[in-house]
Motif scaffolding. Structure first.
Motif, PDB file in Angstrom:
ATOM      1  N   LEU A 195       0.826  -1.087   0.107  1.00  0.00           N
ATOM      2  CA  LEU A 195      -0.040   0.016   0.023  1.00  0.00           C
ATOM      3  C   LEU A 195       0.828   1.281   0.043  1.00  0.00           C
ATOM      4  O   LEU A 195       0.247   2.317  -0.125  1.00  0.00           O
ATOM      5  N   GLY A 196       2.142   1.024   0.257  1.00  0.00           N
ATOM      6  CA  GLY A 196       2.972   2.597   0.184  1.00  0.00           C
ATOM      7  C   GLY A 196       3.702   2.451   1.519  1.00  0.00           C
ATOM      8  O   GLY A 196       3.174   1.915   2.513  1.00  0.00           O
ATOM      9  N   LYS A 197       4.648   3.289   1.530  1.00  0.00           N
ATOM     10  CA  LYS A 197       5.596   3.420   2.587  1.00  0.00           C
ATOM     11  C   LYS A 197       4.872   4.049   3.875  1.00  0.00           C
ATOM     12  O   LYS A 197       4.997   3.511   4.908  1.00  0.00           O
ATOM     13  N   MET A 198       4.053   4.974   3.494  1.00  0.00           N
ATOM     14  CA  MET A 198       3.610   5.769   4.525  1.00  0.00           C
ATOM     15  C   MET A 198       2.252   5.228   5.038  1.00  0.00           C
ATOM     16  O   MET A 198       2.078   5.416   6.281  1.00  0.00           O
ATOM     17  N   CYS A 199       1.452   4.412   4.360  1.00  0.00           N
ATOM     18  CA  CYS A 199       0.344   3.387   4.992  1.00  0.00           C
ATOM     19  C   CYS A 199       1.073   2.559   5.794  1.00  0.00           C
ATOM     20  O   CYS A 199       0.518   2.413   6.746  1.00  0.00           O
ATOM     21  N   TYR A 200       2.009   1.846   5.299  1.00  0.00           N
ATOM     22  CA  TYR A 200       2.905   0.956   5.952  1.00  0.00           C
ATOM     23  C   TYR A 200       3.417   1.274   7.541  1.00  0.00           C
ATOM     24  O   TYR A 200       2.929   0.539   8.506  1.00  0.00           O
ATOM     25  N   THR A 201       4.026   2.571   7.517  1.00  0.00           N
ATOM     26  CA  THR A 201       4.583   2.825   8.640  1.00  0.00           C
ATOM     27  C   THR A 201       3.302   3.349   9.743  1.00  0.00           C
ATOM     28  O   THR A 201       3.685   3.142  10.870  1.00  0.00           O
ATOM     29  N   LEU A 225       0.608   1.831   9.675  1.00  0.00           N
ATOM     30  CA  LEU A 225      -0.255   0.455  10.155  1.00  0.00           C
ATOM     31  C   LEU A 225       0.910  -0.049  11.283  1.00  0.00           C
ATOM     32  O   LEU A 225       0.133  -0.316  12.381  1.00  0.00           O
ATOM     33  N   LEU A 226       2.186   0.191  11.155  1.00  0.00           N
ATOM     34  CA  LEU A 226       2.899  -0.676  11.991  1.00  0.00           C
ATOM     35  C   LEU A 226       2.791   0.206  13.393  1.00  0.00           C
ATOM     36  O   LEU A 226       2.831  -0.344  14.392  1.00  0.00           O
ATOM     37  N   ALA A 227       2.772   1.563  13.231  1.00  0.00           N
ATOM     38  CA  ALA A 227       2.545   2.373  14.593  1.00  0.00           C
ATOM     39  C   ALA A 227       1.487   2.003  15.276  1.00  0.00           C
ATOM     40  O   ALA A 227       1.577   2.093  16.621  1.00  0.00           O
ATOM     41  N   LEU A 228       0.301   1.860  14.580  1.00  0.00           N
ATOM     42  CA  LEU A 228      -0.787   1.514  15.172  1.00  0.00           C
ATOM     43  C   LEU A 228      -0.789   0.253  15.765  1.00  0.00           C
ATOM     44  O   LEU A 228      -1.419   0.093  17.074  1.00  0.00           O
ATOM     45  N   TYR A 229      -0.205  -0.619  15.029  1.00  0.00           N
ATOM     46  CA  TYR A 229       0.025  -2.141  15.589  1.00  0.00           C
ATOM     47  C   TYR A 229       0.710  -2.101  16.967  1.00  0.00           C
ATOM     48  O   TYR A 229       0.521  -2.856  17.621  1.00  0.00           O
TER      49      TYR A 229
END
Length: 174
Positions: free
Chosen positions: A126-132, A134-138
Motif C-alpha cells: 500500500l506504500g511506505k506511509m500507509c505501512y509506517t 499501520l505498524l505504529a498503530l499495531y
C-alpha cells in the motif's frame, strides 16, 4: 542508677547528616535516601550506646562509619534477595527441563503464521506511509504521536487512516 545518654547537639546532628549523605552517595546505590538515612541514624545511636563508658569522638565516628557502611550493604543484599524472589514469578523462567519459557504454555500462539506474514506483505504494497502508520498503530502508538513523528497534518493522517480501514476491511472479506 540508670545512666542516660546525652542528647545529640545540633552540630553533631549536622555532621552526622553530612556523613550519611556522603556514605549514601558511595554505598547506597539502588536504595532510597530516606531509608538509608534512618538506617544510618539507628546505627549511629547503637554505636553511641556501646561506647558510652569509653567515649572518644574519633573512635565513635570511625565505628559508626563502618557500621553504617555494613548496614547499607546489608540493606542492598536484602533488596536484591527480594528482587530474586520476585524474579521467580517471571514469565521468562524455563519450565523444568523442556527449555521453554512459561509464557509459551500460558499464552500459546494463536492464529496462522502464513496469514500473518501475508497480511504484512500485502500491507507493504500500500506504500511506505500507509505501512509506517499501520505498524505504529499495531505497536500501540497514539494518533497524536504518529502525526508528530511523521510530521504530517492531522487531516492527511486521518485520510490515510480511513483508507487503511477500508483496505483492511476488504482484505478480511476476501
Amino acid at each position: 542508677m540508670i545512666k542516660r545518654q546525652k542528647e545529640m547537639s545540633e552540630y553533631e546532628y549536622a555532621q552526622l547528616d553530612k556523613m550519611v549523605y556522603q556514605l549514601y552517595l558511595v554505598y547506597g546505590k539502588g536504595l532510597e535516601f530516606d531509608e538509608c538515612r534512618s538506617i544510618a541514624f539507628l546505627k549511629y545511636v547503637e554505636v553511641r550506646k556501646e561506647l558510652h563508658d569509653f567515649y572518644n569522638e574519633d573512635l565513635l565516628w570511625l565505628y559508626s562509619k563502618n557500621r553504617i557502611i555494613d548496614a547499607f550493604k546489608e540493606a542492598q543484599r536484602e533488596k536484591n534477595r527480594q528482587i530474586r524472589l520476585e524474579a521467580k514469578l517471571s514469565m521468562n523462567q524455563l519450565i523444568g527441563e523442556s527449555g521453554e519459557p512459561v509464557y509459551t504454555i500460558l499464552f500459546p500462539a494463536r492464529g496462522n503464521f502464513v496469514n500473518y506474514v501475508c497480511l504484512w506483505h500485502d500491507m507493504r504494497q500500500l506504500g511506505k506511509m500507509c505501512y509506517t502508520i499501520l505498524l505504529a498503530l499495531y505497536w500501540g502508538s497514539e494518533d497524536w504521536e504518529i502525526v508528530d513523528w511523521l510530521k504530517i497534518s492531522a487531516q492527511a493522517y486521518f485520510n490515510i487512516k480511513d483508507f487503511l480501514r477500508m483496505k483492511l476491511k476488504a482484505y478480511v472479506e476476501i
